[in-house]
Design a protein around this motif. Structure first.
Motif, PDB file in Angstrom:
ATOM      1  N   LYS A 225     -27.179  16.108  15.761  1.00  0.00           N
ATOM      2  CA  LYS A 225     -26.147  16.316  14.756  1.00  0.00           C
ATOM      3  C   LYS A 225     -26.089  15.087  13.865  1.00  0.00           C
ATOM      4  N   PRO A 226     -26.379  15.168  12.607  1.00  0.00           N
ATOM      5  CA  PRO A 226     -26.816  16.368  11.896  1.00  0.00           C
ATOM      6  C   PRO A 226     -28.303  16.639  12.116  1.00  0.00           C
TER       7      PRO A 226
ATOM      8  N   LYS B 178     -24.267  27.440   4.016  1.00  0.00           N
ATOM      9  CA  LYS B 178     -23.862  26.966   5.344  1.00  0.00           C
ATOM     10  C   LYS B 178     -23.946  25.435   5.440  1.00  0.00           C
ATOM     11  N   VAL B 179     -24.930  24.853   4.740  1.00  0.00           N
ATOM     12  CA  VAL B 179     -25.031  23.387   4.729  1.00  0.00           C
ATOM     13  C   VAL B 179     -23.779  22.798   4.070  1.00  0.00           C
ATOM     14  N   GLU B 180     -23.327  23.456   3.013  1.00  0.00           N
ATOM     15  CA  GLU B 180     -22.106  22.977   2.343  1.00  0.00           C
ATOM     16  C   GLU B 180     -20.880  23.199   3.228  1.00  0.00           C
ATOM     17  N   GLU B 181     -20.899  24.307   3.980  1.00  0.00           N
ATOM     18  CA  GLU B 181     -19.756  24.617   4.852  1.00  0.00           C
ATOM     19  C   GLU B 181     -19.677  23.640   6.029  1.00  0.00           C
TER      20      GLU B 181
ATOM     21  N   ASP C  48     -25.636  30.001  11.640  1.00  0.00           N
ATOM     22  CA  ASP C  48     -24.553  30.054  12.642  1.00  0.00           C
ATOM     23  C   ASP C  48     -25.122  29.827  14.044  1.00  0.00           C
ATOM     24  N   PHE C  49     -26.291  30.432  14.280  1.00  0.00           N
ATOM     25  CA  PHE C  49     -26.950  30.230  15.574  1.00  0.00           C
ATOM     26  C   PHE C  49     -27.293  28.746  15.770  1.00  0.00           C
ATOM     27  N   LEU C  50     -27.824  28.130  14.709  1.00  0.00           N
ATOM     28  CA  LEU C  50     -28.222  26.721  14.812  1.00  0.00           C
ATOM     29  C   LEU C  50     -27.008  25.819  15.031  1.00  0.00           C
ATOM     30  N   LYS C  51     -25.914  26.148  14.388  1.00  0.00           N
ATOM     31  CA  LYS C  51     -24.680  25.359  14.579  1.00  0.00           C
ATOM     32  C   LYS C  51     -24.254  25.438  16.053  1.00  0.00           C
ATOM     33  N   GLU C  52     -24.374  26.630  16.604  1.00  0.00           N
ATOM     34  CA  GLU C  52     -24.027  26.822  18.014  1.00  0.00           C
ATOM     35  C   GLU C  52     -24.922  25.943  18.904  1.00  0.00           C
ATOM     36  N   GLN C  53     -26.207  25.861  18.541  1.00  0.00           N
ATOM     37  CA  GLN C  53     -27.149  25.043  19.317  1.00  0.00           C
ATOM     38  C   GLN C  53     -26.832  23.553  19.174  1.00  0.00           C
TER      39      GLN C  53
ATOM     40  N   ASP D 229     -21.426  18.064   8.232  1.00  0.00           N
ATOM     41  CA  ASP D 229     -21.715  17.144   9.341  1.00  0.00           C
ATOM     42  C   ASP D 229     -22.853  17.653  10.220  1.00  0.00           C
ATOM     43  N   TYR D 230     -23.189  18.919  10.076  1.00  0.00           N
ATOM     44  CA  TYR D 230     -24.176  19.521  10.973  1.00  0.00           C
ATOM     45  C   TYR D 230     -25.596  19.513  10.395  1.00  0.00           C
ATOM     46  N   PHE D 231     -25.689  19.639   9.076  1.00  0.00           N
ATOM     47  CA  PHE D 231     -27.026  19.837   8.485  1.00  0.00           C
ATOM     48  C   PHE D 231     -27.264  18.895   7.311  1.00  0.00           C
TER      49      PHE D 231
END
Lengths: 332, 432
Positions: B195-196, B219-222, B182-187, B225-227
């Motif tokens: 991104k990704p 989280k990667v599945e969630e 979640d922190f990394l997504k925020e970053q 587009d991010y990871f």
């Protein structure tokens, strides 16, 4: 009938003592003793069985193996996996024994073509290879997370205690039989001089495979009992090199190629560990190490050899006393 | 004939040794602990016996001793008040801790826990450390119906066995991994990471590591587009060399280096990582990062390493500042020099407080009543993130994590979540 008492020409009082000890051990769970006594009893019986199993090949035939933890782990995992699949845990014991037997034949055949330190080194490799393979078969063995046993059947110690006691008695009877049969003589001949034994018509590989296989069956069953008792196993523990070392040390300290040496070695191991572990965690290892050094240097026949010396000393003192007694009477 | 006499002597010695050992374990009557017979004097026991088995020597001894410090500090503080108030006896009863060292060995941890329950007859147990050892020893309290609270086992597998007497103050590792993601997504949203972002995911081959992997993957599945995961591989716990694995990592140009490791593996892997001159925009070793042992061993190489932790001394709660001061004073008394507080000690301190509060709330030393009190416990204010400790139905606490990052000069700051921040994150980390 070949019993525990007959093989080493044990006289009647000792036979009676043994029977009394067995009756006392069987009755312990039913007289309301502290559960810790049953815990210690279980461990002792298990270690006696394991060290006696190692003694068949290592003691009688002189083939030093560091790979017995592989049989123990196979037995433990056979029980763990099948029990989790719904099989009665006691029915899993023969499966573990057969797996261990098959593995012993598989690795024994090529390894027994080696001798001395080369054989020992090969067994170290096999034991460690099994540990690493099991660690990486996560889907089957749970990997380093280990395997938890079903706890729905309750946690009574009595069945495990009695099973380990039964295994120990069976193992001692088997070792006693081997010691007094052609198998024992053949194994001792291999230990003395393998080439000479071969020249005299002893099929050395076959006898070594037999000894290895019998040991594997016992250790496999013991592994299954351990898994049932602990409710949790993981490869680093049940396939661990430390276990293989312990199995070797117990008969060496007690006395190789004897019936009672491994028993004594295992009891000393458990008692020293239990007495010292709680208060002085490392002292039991130091004590065991010192004992090993002293035995290797001064009494290669182990504690049994020491008792033999003590018995001879007492006998000679008794004989001297008897010899002096008549002259004393004359002087009166 | 000699052999016969030797056998006789051997049997006599075996019987003597066995009887001696058995007599030893049967003879120890606990000093004032509750007994099965229930024949306690009306005024109750003189002491409440609490047992613990920790790795005080061996591979995990450093952390085992930290955890023991946490237990001992809590006991010292309760004993300063006179002990635990037990309503049944209408008085405070001092606590005595019996601790054993399992040498980081599974068979020994089970044996010694068994000994605490059956020979020392303790009222309750405080848990050990590492996940594997907690896994093994926690069967014993369940077997005998003894309340057991640990601060050393975080894997969900420990708690999903349906055990009724096993409680833990460590939140699940899966939540730890998700908090970092979640922190990394925020970053990424802030434009600090591409991104990704591509990921190298390494985890120790234990249930601890598997939970970490599951959290990252969830989280990667969630957020597809991010990871993107380039490498997902396990390694053996307490490994002796990571060179081959790191060479593999080095051949991939990933942005994020996400690892789950215990302290010895973190130190070794990061030493080799640094020696190879490797670089990633974000580096984490799961819950490890701010550990003073690693900072001592690796120096500036630990700068910018991030970790999600169950606790940090920088939490902005007054009770945490009080704990920090108490812990340093306690370690100064015990060791002659003050030790900096670490999460290892904080979570065991809370485990002990939870147990003693539950005993007080139960108002009796009956083990089932204490277990029920633990089930319904609400410990406030807690020193853990969220300031409130309760146990879920499985027995595991579900407190949030905080993400911390090492800064140059040895400082560690909280960088996530926003309301607990004590510093700004440095992402991407500067190339050295």
């Amino acid at each position: 009938m070949i019993g525990l008492a007959s093989a080493e020409n044990t006289p009647r009082p000792v036979t009676l003592l043994l029977i009394l000890v067995i009756i006392a051990l069987v009755s312990l769970p039913f007289v309301g003793v502290n559960p810790y006594i049953l815990h210690l009893g279980f461990l002792t019986f298990l270690y006696v069985s394991l060290s006696s199993a190692w003694n068949i090949l290592g003691g009688f035939a002189g083939q030093v193996s560091f790979g017995y933890s592989a049989f123990f782990g196979l037995g433990a995992y056979a029980t763990g996996i099948l029990w989790n699949a719904g099989v009665n845990p006691y029915l899993t014991l023969p499966v573990g024994a057969l797996l261990a037997l098959a593995f012993s034949l598989l690795v024994g055949y090529p390894c027994f073509r080696l001798s001395g330190p080369y054989f020992a080194i090969a067994t170290i490799g096999i034991g460690e290879a099994m540990r690493v393979i099991m660690l990486n078969l996560g889907d089957i063995t749970g990997g380093a997370s280990g395997l938890t046993m079903p706890t729905t059947g309750g946690f009574s110690k009595t069945p495990s205690y009695l099973s380990a006691l039964l295994l120990m008695i069976a193992v001692l009877l088997l070792v006693n039989y081997i010691r007094n049969s052609r198998i024992g003589l053949a194994l001792l001949a291999i230990k003395e001089d393998q080439d000479a034994a071969e020249a005299l018509g002893v099929p050395t590989i076959r006898y070594k495979l037999l000894a290895h296989g019998l040991g594997a069956i016992i250790v496999g069953i013991a592994g299954g009992l351990y898994a049932q008792y602990m409710f949790y196993i993981e490869p680093n523990n049940v396939f661990g090199f430390n276990l293989s070392i312990s199995l070797l040390l117990m008969p060496v300290i007690g006395g190789l190629a004897t019936l009672w040496g491994p028993v004594l070695g295992a009891i000393v191991f458990v008692v020293i560990q239990d007495t010292l572990m709680a208060s002085f965690p490392h002292l039991h290892l130091l004590t065991y190490g010192l004992l090993l050094v002293v035995i290797v240097l001064f009494e290669p026949d182990g504690l049994m050899g020491l008792f033999g010396r003590l018995a001879r000393f007492l006998r000679s003192r008794y004989a001297e006393g008897q010899a002096r007694a008549p002259s004393g009477e004359q002087s009166l | 004939m000699f052999a016969t006499r030797a056998v006789g002597l051997a049997i006599v010695l075996m019987v003597a040794l066995t009887v001696g050992a058995l007599a030893g374990c049967g003879a120890q009557e606990p000093a004032g602990s509750e007994t099965d017979s229930g024949a306690e004097p009306a005024e109750g026991p003189q002491e409440i016996l609490i047992g613990t088995v920790l790795p005080l020597t061996g591979k995990e001894s450093r952390i085992g001793n930290y955890q023991l410090d946490g237990y001992e500090l809590a006991i010292e503080q309760w004993n300063e008040k006179g002990g635990i108030y037990v309503k049944e006896f209408d008085r405070r009863i001092p606590i005595r801790l019996i601790s054993y060292d399992d040498e980081t060995d599974q068979a020994k941890t089970v044996s010694l826990t068994e000994r605490l329950v059956t020979v020392d007859n303790v009222t309750a147990l405080l848990g050990g450390y590492t996940t594997t050892l907690v896994f093994a020893q926690s069967v014993v309290p369940e077997k005998y119906g003894v309340p057991y609270v640990n601060g050393g086992g975080a894997a969900t597998k420990i708690y999903d066995r349906g055990f009724k007497y096993v409680f833990g103050t460590l939140s699940p590792i899966e939540i730890l991994a998700k908090t970092e993601m979640d922190f990394l997504k925020e970053q990424i949203d802030a434009g600090n990471l591409p991104k990704p972002s591509t990921i190298v995911l390494l985890w120790e081959n234990t249930s601890h590591g598997k939970d970490f992997q599951a959290g990252v993957r969830a989280k990667v599945e969630e957020y597809p587009d991010y990871f993107e995961i380039l490498l997902d591989e396990s390694f053996e716990l307490h490994a002796s060399d990571f060179s081959a694995l790191l060479n593999k990592v080095n051949s991939l140009e990933a942005d994020l280096f996400l690892v789950d490791a215990h302290l010895p593996d973190y130190i070794l892997m990061h030493r080799q990582y640094t020696e190879k001159g490797m670089y990633h925009k974000f580096i984490t070793y799961g819950a490890r990062g701010p550990d003073p042992a690693a900072k001592d061993a690796l120096g500036a190489a630990t700068d910018y390493v991030a970790a999600a932790v169950w606790w940090t001394p920088d939490l902005p709660y007054p009770q945490v500042q009080q704990f920090n001061q108490d812990f340093m004073e306690f370690t100064e008394r015990k060791y002659g020099e003050a030790k900096p507080p670490q999460w290892y000690a904080a979570v065991t301190y809370e485990a002990a407080r939870a147990l003693f509060t539950a005993i007080e709330q139960a108002g009796t030393l009956d083990r089932d009543a204490i277990r029920d009190a633990l089930d319904n416990l609400v410990l406030e204010p807690s020193i853990l993130p969220g300031q409130r400790l309760t146990f879920s139905d499985s027995g595991q606490a579900l407190n949030p994590f905080v993400v911390v990052q090492n800064m140059p000069g040895g400082e560690t700051v909280i960088i996530y979540p926003e309301d607990a921040k004590t510093g700004e994150p440095v992402v991407p980390v500067p190339a050295k």
